[in-house]
Design a protein around this motif. Sequence first.
Motif, short mmCIF file in Angstrom:
data_model
loop_
_atom_site.label_atom_id
_atom_site.label_comp_id
_atom_site.label_asym_id
_atom_site.label_seq_id
_atom_site.Cartn_x
_atom_site.Cartn_y
_atom_site.Cartn_z
N CYS A 83 5.56 3.10 0.59
CA CYS A 83 6.14 3.82 -0.54
C CYS A 83 7.16 4.89 -0.15
O CYS A 83 7.49 5.74 -0.97
CB CYS A 83 5.04 4.45 -1.38
SG CYS A 83 4.08 3.21 -2.25
N ASP A 84 7.64 4.86 1.08
CA ASP A 84 8.58 5.90 1.50
C ASP A 84 9.82 5.88 0.61
O ASP A 84 10.43 4.84 0.39
CB ASP A 84 8.98 5.71 2.96
CG ASP A 84 9.57 6.98 3.54
OD1 ASP A 84 9.08 8.08 3.19
OD2 ASP A 84 10.54 6.88 4.31
N GLY A 85 10.15 7.06 0.09
CA GLY A 85 11.34 7.18 -0.76
C GLY A 85 11.13 6.69 -2.18
O GLY A 85 12.08 6.64 -2.96
N GLN A 116 -0.15 12.99 -3.13
CA GLN A 116 0.74 13.76 -2.27
C GLN A 116 0.07 14.01 -0.91
O GLN A 116 0.69 13.83 0.14
CB GLN A 116 1.10 15.09 -2.95
CG GLN A 116 2.13 15.91 -2.19
CD GLN A 116 3.51 15.27 -2.21
OE1 GLN A 116 4.11 15.10 -3.26
NE2 GLN A 116 4.02 14.87 -1.04
N ALA A 117 -1.20 14.39 -0.97
CA ALA A 117 -1.93 14.68 0.26
C ALA A 117 -2.03 13.43 1.14
O ALA A 117 -1.77 13.47 2.35
CB ALA A 117 -3.32 15.22 -0.06
N VAL A 172 4.64 9.66 4.62
CA VAL A 172 5.43 8.94 3.63
C VAL A 172 5.96 9.93 2.60
O VAL A 172 5.24 10.80 2.13
CB VAL A 172 4.55 7.86 2.93
CG1 VAL A 172 5.26 7.30 1.73
CG2 VAL A 172 4.20 6.77 3.92
N ASN A 173 7.24 9.76 2.24
CA ASN A 173 7.90 10.68 1.32
C ASN A 173 7.92 10.10 -0.09
O ASN A 173 8.53 9.06 -0.32
CB ASN A 173 9.33 10.91 1.80
CG ASN A 173 9.76 12.33 1.59
OD1 ASN A 173 9.12 13.05 0.80
ND2 ASN A 173 10.82 12.74 2.25
N VAL A 174 7.24 10.75 -1.04
CA VAL A 174 7.28 10.25 -2.41
C VAL A 174 7.65 11.38 -3.36
O VAL A 174 7.46 12.55 -3.05
CB VAL A 174 5.91 9.67 -2.85
CG1 VAL A 174 5.63 8.38 -2.12
CG2 VAL A 174 4.80 10.68 -2.62
N THR A 175 8.21 11.01 -4.51
CA THR A 175 8.47 12.00 -5.56
C THR A 175 7.75 11.57 -6.83
O THR A 175 7.45 10.40 -7.01
CB THR A 175 9.98 12.14 -5.85
OG1 THR A 175 10.51 10.84 -6.06
CG2 THR A 175 10.71 12.83 -4.73
N PHE A 176 7.50 12.54 -7.71
CA PHE A 176 6.72 12.27 -8.91
C PHE A 176 7.54 12.56 -10.16
O PHE A 176 8.30 13.53 -10.20
CB PHE A 176 5.46 13.13 -8.94
CG PHE A 176 4.50 12.79 -7.83
CD1 PHE A 176 3.54 11.81 -8.00
CD2 PHE A 176 4.59 13.44 -6.60
CE1 PHE A 176 2.66 11.50 -6.97
CE2 PHE A 176 3.72 13.14 -5.57
CZ PHE A 176 2.76 12.16 -5.76
N SER A 227 0.86 -1.19 0.00
CA SER A 227 0.00 0.00 0.00
C SER A 227 0.89 1.23 0.00
O SER A 227 2.11 1.12 0.04
CB SER A 227 -0.89 0.01 1.24
OG SER A 227 -0.12 0.42 2.36
N LEU A 228 0.23 2.37 -0.02
CA LEU A 228 0.99 3.62 -0.06
C LEU A 228 1.93 3.75 1.14
O LEU A 228 2.97 4.40 1.06
CB LEU A 228 0.00 4.81 -0.11
CG LEU A 228 0.60 6.20 -0.36
CD1 LEU A 228 1.32 6.26 -1.69
CD2 LEU A 228 -0.45 7.28 -0.27
#
Lengths: 240, 227, 269
Positions: free
Chosen positions: C154-156, C172-173, C180-184, C150-151
């Motif tokens: 998804c950290d990093g 993002q929200a 949790v830190n994610v990039t797009f 799950s989300l």
Amino acid sequence: MIQLVNVNKSFGNNQVLFNINLDIPEGEKLVIIGPSGSGKSTLIRCINGLEEATSGQVFLDGEELTRKNHTKLVRKHCAMVFQQFNLYPHLSVMGNITIALTLLQKKSKKEAEQVAAHYLELVGLTEKANAHPPQLSGGQQQRIAIARALATQQKIILFDEPTSSLDPEMVQEVLDVMIKLSSENITMVVVTHEMGFAKQVADRIVFMDEGCIIEEGHPTDFFENPKSVRTRLFLSKILR
Amino acid sequence: MDMGPFAAWRWQRLFNDSNIFILGLKNTLLISFLALLLALVIGFILGLASTSSNKALKGVTRAYVEFFQNTPLAVQVFFFYNALPALGIKFSVRAIGVLGVGLYHGAYVSEVVRAGINSIPVGQLEAAKSQGFQTLQALVVVIIPQAIKIMLPPLTNQAVNLIKNTSVLSTIAGGELMYLTNKWVSSGTLNYGPGFVVAGVIYFLLCFPLAYLARKYEENLKAKTTR
Amino acid sequence: MKRKLYLVLAAITLVAFVAGCGNNNSNNNSNTNQGGSGGEEGAMLEVLRAGVKSDVPNFGIYDPETDTYSGLEIDLAHMLAKELTGDETKVEFTAVTAQTRTPLLDNEDLDVIIATFTITEERKLVHNFSTAYYEDAVGLLVKKDAGIESLEDCDGKIIGVAMSATSEDAIQAAADELGVNVTFEAFSTYPEIKAALDSGRVDIFSVDKSILRGYMDDTTAILDDAFSPQQYGVATKLANKEVADKIEELITQWLNDGTLQELIDKHQI
């Protein structure tokens, strides 16, 4: 000083030098003459490694010229003057003369410029030190090229048709410089069509035709009493 | 409210998001600069190698140049991005930008260098060798200083093309100006009008001065040589 | 030199503006033309020019072998064509991307966009949108061996989204809430995102679930997470009220009489 032993040279299937043997002692003024395409230029280009002999050996001061050492040997013994002068157009006259002294002989700039000034005076072009080659006449450029060769203070200077691309009125000023040089203890190998110069300066004349040395001898004998038919034919054409 | 693609309120939105375009400009500049350095290094090495008499060396440089000149940059970049990871090689997007664009333009630079060196009469190299210069030394001291004048205008054109070609990186989320512009115009109120105009103007401002200088230099050079 | 530069810049801007105005004018003309001289009695358009997706299985996909489009949105376009032109074959399809669809509509190269175009408040300012013909949530497609359930896991991680991504903000929200830190990273087309997922460039392929289903294979799985429902609407040029109203009427009708549900069932989405 220079020895050529059984030197052959081919460009692809085209052989231009056949079994050349030549021994040039230190200080000799050797003039090589012969018709165009006889291999004269290739011969002296073999002496300083611009061409590599297909077979045979070339010795400079007793050391054999090889692909590995030719740069070093040439740097030590040999300078060359070209038909097309080949001065470096991006450098001043002074720069042309000093570049090899500072970069190869590791002289200081000041020292190199002193040497350069001396030889510029010798060729009579002191006032052109800061000019660039394209601003000079052909005769002046060739005199600078001679000064550049002299300034390296080598024992051997090779001249590859030094007056052939000059306008007629400029030929003499270059020959005068070369005649002046002939009194020094420099080994000069000169490819030329200037027979007057050859008579006046040469210790020995070599006549080449079709890649072979046909005849050699002292200028007096050579010009007055040529042995070979081909020599006579050549001289009759050129001395008309 | 004016709904035209260039309506004033759309420019206002762009102005509010100007930091995105500034970031894009920064990244484009950084990638361009590093890629240009790489292209010059590769170009000079290969260009010099291609003028050597060594047949193997010549063959390798020829193969390199033909490969990179005859495949699209977009394909090369996609390959770096998606195919290399399968071989366990994973460069960052920015590294791919520098590498992809640099390698590609290195091929063109090497042709410029080769042509420049070949334009110098062979007597120059012979004169240097007859003085006892090694070939490489002769190239550096005698040949390149003369050839550089001939090479400078086409090299500058390469720099211009290189800057423009960094926009190919937008297909791999390159983070440069084109990518961020694409992203900006396809989100929010879809202000493609101002977005692409501003991106175009920024590219123009980067490239035009270079192209202008190259042309001026070339004109001066011509005037000098024909004088 | 400086003055020259300014001149050139001014010229560019001017050309851009004139082009924009020109379009507005021609827009009015062509509207009256289309309205007045329709081929058949009562037809609003001679032919329906539809912008569709070419790379989204089940919605709009192009088959180069047969040179045809198929999918829910293609069927919808044919149905609209029947009503608007009197002939369901009078449709011209144009494949669009996130960057091309809006200009194509503004420039009147297209009459409608039916291309998984999500309705947002901001977009409603610049286009007409019909009532949604399909609603879907944003999902996450991952490699089965990535160990992501799950989300929360998804950290990093890097999430590949579409250029037009409305999903980015929603994820993002949700990620912020989970800490949790994610990039797009954004791509122009869906196949590009899938390629990036396969090569490990991105860890997660995130678009609308129904679209994700078209990209599922043995090595990938769709997570249970669902974010911000996405509503697809038929978009028309804002000034083109007449056509927009007709389309709105039709979509509402088809929603109510079950026609759309049949269509959705037919494409199994």
